[in-house]
Structure formats: C-alpha cells, structure tokens
Design a protein around this motif. Structure first.
Motif, PDB file in Angstrom:
ATOM      1  N   THR A  52      -3.493  -9.578 -35.963  1.00 16.00           N
ATOM      2  CA  THR A  52      -2.685 -11.082 -36.073  1.00 16.00           C
ATOM      3  C   THR A  52      -2.615 -11.406 -34.523  1.00 16.00           C
ATOM      4  O   THR A  52      -2.751 -12.649 -34.053  1.00 16.00           O
ATOM      5  CB  THR A  52      -1.488 -10.858 -36.924  1.00 16.00           C
ATOM      6  OG1 THR A  52      -1.774 -10.402 -38.146  1.00 16.00           O
ATOM      7  CG2 THR A  52      -0.851 -12.305 -36.785  1.00 16.00           C
TER       8      THR A  52
ATOM      9  N   ALA B 154      -8.598 -10.261 -36.344  1.00 17.85           N
ATOM     10  CA  ALA B 154      -8.744 -11.008 -35.153  1.00 17.85           C
ATOM     11  C   ALA B 154      -9.605 -11.959 -35.184  1.00 17.85           C
ATOM     12  O   ALA B 154      -9.301 -13.091 -34.341  1.00 17.85           O
ATOM     13  CB  ALA B 154      -8.889  -9.975 -33.946  1.00 17.85           C
ATOM     14  N   ARG B 155     -10.575 -12.063 -35.878  1.00 22.24           N
ATOM     15  CA  ARG B 155     -11.699 -13.217 -36.020  1.00 22.24           C
ATOM     16  C   ARG B 155     -11.403 -13.999 -37.405  1.00 22.24           C
ATOM     17  O   ARG B 155     -12.398 -14.661 -37.766  1.00 22.24           O
ATOM     18  CB  ARG B 155     -12.828 -12.518 -35.981  1.00 22.24           C
ATOM     19  CG  ARG B 155     -13.123 -11.817 -34.780  1.00 22.24           C
ATOM     20  CD  ARG B 155     -14.737 -11.227 -34.561  1.00 22.24           C
ATOM     21  NE  ARG B 155     -15.717 -12.388 -34.664  1.00 22.24           N
ATOM     22  CZ  ARG B 155     -16.213 -13.071 -33.774  1.00 22.24           C
ATOM     23  NH1 ARG B 155     -15.567 -12.915 -32.359  1.00 22.24           N
ATOM     24  NH2 ARG B 155     -16.876 -14.107 -33.975  1.00 22.24           N
TER      25      ARG B 155
ATOM     26  N   TRP C 125      -3.861 -21.105 -42.099  1.00 21.75           N
ATOM     27  CA  TRP C 125      -4.317 -19.839 -41.336  1.00 21.75           C
ATOM     28  C   TRP C 125      -3.840 -18.747 -41.986  1.00 21.75           C
ATOM     29  O   TRP C 125      -4.568 -17.759 -42.033  1.00 21.75           O
ATOM     30  CB  TRP C 125      -3.825 -20.283 -39.738  1.00 21.75           C
ATOM     31  CG  TRP C 125      -2.423 -20.075 -39.837  1.00 21.75           C
ATOM     32  CD1 TRP C 125      -1.530 -21.189 -39.732  1.00 21.75           C
ATOM     33  CD2 TRP C 125      -1.320 -18.938 -39.685  1.00 21.75           C
ATOM     34  NE1 TRP C 125      -0.253 -20.815 -39.762  1.00 21.75           N
ATOM     35  CE2 TRP C 125      -0.146 -19.462 -39.685  1.00 21.75           C
ATOM     36  CE3 TRP C 125      -1.718 -17.574 -39.505  1.00 21.75           C
ATOM     37  CZ2 TRP C 125       0.868 -18.657 -39.374  1.00 21.75           C
ATOM     38  CZ3 TRP C 125      -0.411 -16.733 -39.451  1.00 21.75           C
ATOM     39  CH2 TRP C 125       0.845 -17.418 -39.503  1.00 21.75           C
TER      40      TRP C 125
ATOM     41  N   VAL D 227      -6.046 -15.250 -42.852  1.00 24.02           N
ATOM     42  CA  VAL D 227      -5.707 -13.882 -42.267  1.00 24.02           C
ATOM     43  C   VAL D 227      -5.574 -12.868 -43.423  1.00 24.02           C
ATOM     44  O   VAL D 227      -6.060 -11.841 -43.491  1.00 24.02           O
ATOM     45  CB  VAL D 227      -4.500 -14.045 -41.371  1.00 24.02           C
ATOM     46  CG1 VAL D 227      -4.055 -12.700 -41.175  1.00 24.02           C
ATOM     47  CG2 VAL D 227      -4.718 -14.607 -40.134  1.00 24.02           C
TER      48      VAL D 227
ATOM     49  N   GLU E 107     -10.883 -11.461 -25.839  1.00 23.99           N
ATOM     50  CA  GLU E 107     -11.602 -10.550 -26.936  1.00 23.99           C
ATOM     51  C   GLU E 107     -12.448  -9.571 -26.228  1.00 23.99           C
ATOM     52  O   GLU E 107     -12.683  -8.292 -26.431  1.00 23.99           O
ATOM     53  CB  GLU E 107     -12.522 -11.337 -27.863  1.00 23.99           C
ATOM     54  CG  GLU E 107     -13.314 -10.489 -28.760  1.00 23.99           C
ATOM     55  CD  GLU E 107     -14.165 -11.389 -29.851  1.00 23.99           C
ATOM     56  OE1 GLU E 107     -14.845 -11.030 -30.779  1.00 23.99           O
ATOM     57  OE2 GLU E 107     -14.133 -12.925 -29.637  1.00 23.99           O
TER      58      GLU E 107
ATOM     59  N   HIS F 275      -1.726 -22.528 -34.028  1.00 27.08           N
ATOM     60  CA  HIS F 275      -2.886 -22.569 -34.767  1.00 27.08           C
ATOM     61  C   HIS F 275      -3.585 -23.888 -34.577  1.00 27.08           C
ATOM     62  O   HIS F 275      -5.196 -23.768 -34.894  1.00 27.08           O
ATOM     63  CB  HIS F 275      -2.760 -22.187 -36.145  1.00 27.08           C
ATOM     64  CG  HIS F 275      -1.994 -23.176 -36.956  1.00 27.08           C
ATOM     65  ND1 HIS F 275      -0.512 -23.221 -36.937  1.00 27.08           N
ATOM     66  CD2 HIS F 275      -2.294 -24.146 -37.896  1.00 27.08           C
ATOM     67  CE1 HIS F 275      -0.085 -24.248 -37.710  1.00 27.08           C
ATOM     68  NE2 HIS F 275      -0.951 -24.913 -38.087  1.00 27.08           N
TER      69      HIS F 275
ATOM     70  N   CYS G 169      -5.737 -12.044 -32.746  1.00 24.13           N
ATOM     71  CA  CYS G 169      -6.224 -13.479 -33.416  1.00 24.13           C
ATOM     72  C   CYS G 169      -5.613 -14.883 -32.642  1.00 24.13           C
ATOM     73  O   CYS G 169      -6.265 -15.837 -32.297  1.00 24.13           O
ATOM     74  CB  CYS G 169      -5.761 -13.685 -34.965  1.00 24.13           C
ATOM     75  SG  CYS G 169      -6.688 -15.199 -35.724  1.00 24.13           S
TER      76      CYS G 169
END
Length: 273
Positions: free
Chosen positions: A174, A100-101, A117, A121, A187, A267, A177
């Motif tokens: 994902t 997620a980060r 990206w 990931v 978050e 993104h 994120c």
C-alpha cells in the motif's frame, strides 16, 4: 439570539448501507475475476506456473546446498527446510508487489465512480493471498508426502506466519502503491534497495547460527520473525524464541495506515498523472 446548531448529516438507512456493502463486494469480486482472466487465463499453463516457480526455487536451493553440506540446519530434509523459509518470504513478496501496482493495473476502471482505489487494493490483496495460501498448502503437502515426514505439525505458528506475511505484504504494498504513483522512479529504487532481502530474511540459514552482531541487526527485519515462526510449526524441536509477532503486527499496521493516508490524499493525483 443563540446560534442554531449545524445540521447533521443523516445516517444511511440500513437497507442503503447493505446495498453499498454489497456493491463494494461485487466490485471487488469483479476485479478479482478480471485479474484472474488477464494474468492467468492468457498464459499457457495458467496457474500451473504459479506452482512451478516456487517449486523450482526450492528444488534449486535444496540440490545446491545438499552438494555443499551434509544436512540442513534443522531436520534431515533440505526440501522441507528451504520450503519452510522460502514460501513465507515468497508470499510476502508476491502480495507486496501486486498490491503496489493495484492502481496502475486497474487505472481504466478507476475512472468510473463505482470503482474506488480501496476496491483495487483489496481485490489484488485477496486474490494473491488466496493464491499464495493454496500454493503453499499444495507444496507443503507434496513435500511432506515425499519425505515421509513423521513429526508433529503445529498449525498455530504456521497460520500465524502466513497471516503476518500477508499483512506485511499489504502494508508495504500500500505504501509503495502511493509512493510509486507519485514518483515512478521509486519502483526501480525499491527493487534495488530490497535486492539483498532474500539473503537477510533467514531463509538459507537459522537466525541463531549468526554472530551476535548480525542477530542484533537482522532482528529488526520483520521477515526474520515470520520465517522463524513458520519453521517452528514444522519442527517441534525448534522454538524461535526471538520471534515477536507483536513487532511484525505493529510494523504492518503502521505501514498500512500510512499507505491508506497517502492514497486517500493523493489517489486522484496518481490517476491523473
């Protein structure tokens, strides 16, 4: 006069395609090494803390419940019972939180065209999956040795549970994120929403011991299926007939596809925010 067909994009030669795949692999490995040095290399103890943390949680659970009840719901070892539930949950949670980060962690490097990206990931997913697997193997081996476990292990459901925990963590991570990148408050909201998840994932108890109404609700929690599969591999007398790997796989793939769509579309907005 007939219209000319649109020009087709020529396919990449095999050599160029191979070089591109090698460049992606090299980028992912570089990101993994960077995170290893940043996350573990600068902390006293390094990877040792990754083993101590889940071990401490298992010991606290075992000691606490051994003072309240005589024997666990399965077998005679509190250590093995809680380890078989907690480590699968911890694997999912660690992977989902780290994925997620991923963009936030690798934001400076994502400004370079060679880093995408997907690389960020994938690097976080692979590193934390391998770390969680190694930690689980070490802890299970130590616990089985200490308690002198003489039962027969069934590796298939154990590996299946680990694989599903990793895939579910990737799917949830994902999606988070993308959403957290667009809405930073998500978050905090997600951490509050999922706080009861530890109690609702059949870690401290067996799914079959719950009332019918609770079973009908908690069945939709994919982590309940994962912990059931994991325990069925350690206890030959436990079948976990309720567990549906297909259900967990479907949920994970849907979340992963949705997260990829969001990241593919937004993104750049996330990086520029």
């Amino acid at each position: 006069m007939a219209a000319l067909p649109p020009p087709q994009t020529p396919a990449l030669p095999p050599a160029d395609a191979g070089r591109r795949r090698f460049a992606t692999l090299r980028t992912v490995l570089a990101l993994m090494l960077r995170e290893m040095s940043t996350r573990y290399g600068r902390t006293p103890g390094g990877y040792l803390w990754s083993i101590i943390e889940p071990l401490g949680a298992i010991l606290v659970l075992s000691l606490g419940f051994s003072l309240l009840i005589r024997t666990p719901s399965l077998g005679s070892s509190f250590l093995l019972f809680y380890a078989s539930g907690y480590l699968a949950f911890d694997m999912y949670q660690t992977i989902s939180n780290m994925v997620a980060r991923a963009i936030f962690f690798s934001r400076p490097l994502l400004l370079y065209p060679a880093v995408t990206w997907i690389d960020a990931v994938l690097a976080r997913f692979l590193l934390n999956s391998l770390t969680s697997v190694v930690i689980s193997v070490l802890l299970f081996s130590g616990i089985l040795t200490v308690i002198d476990h003489r039962g027969t292990l069934d590796l298939m459901p154990i590996l299946e549970a680990m694989g599903l925990a990793m895939l579910l963590g990737l799917g949830v991570g994902t999606v988070n994120c993308a959403i957290a990148g667009l809405f930073p408050i998500w978050e905090v909201a997600w951490s509050i929403i999922t706080r009861p998840l530890f109690l609702a994932s059949a870690i401290l108890y067996l799914y079959e011991d719950l009332p019918q109404v609770a079973r009908e609700i908690l069945w939709f929690n994919p982590l309940v299926h994962i912990t059931g599969l994991m325990r069925s591999g350690f206890y030959s007398t436990y079948g976990a007939t309720y567990a549906s790997p297909v259900y967990v796989l479907g949920i994970s793939l849907v979340l992963l596809a949705f997260g990829q769509i969001l990241l593919g579309r937004y993104h750049r907005d996330i990086l520029n925010s």
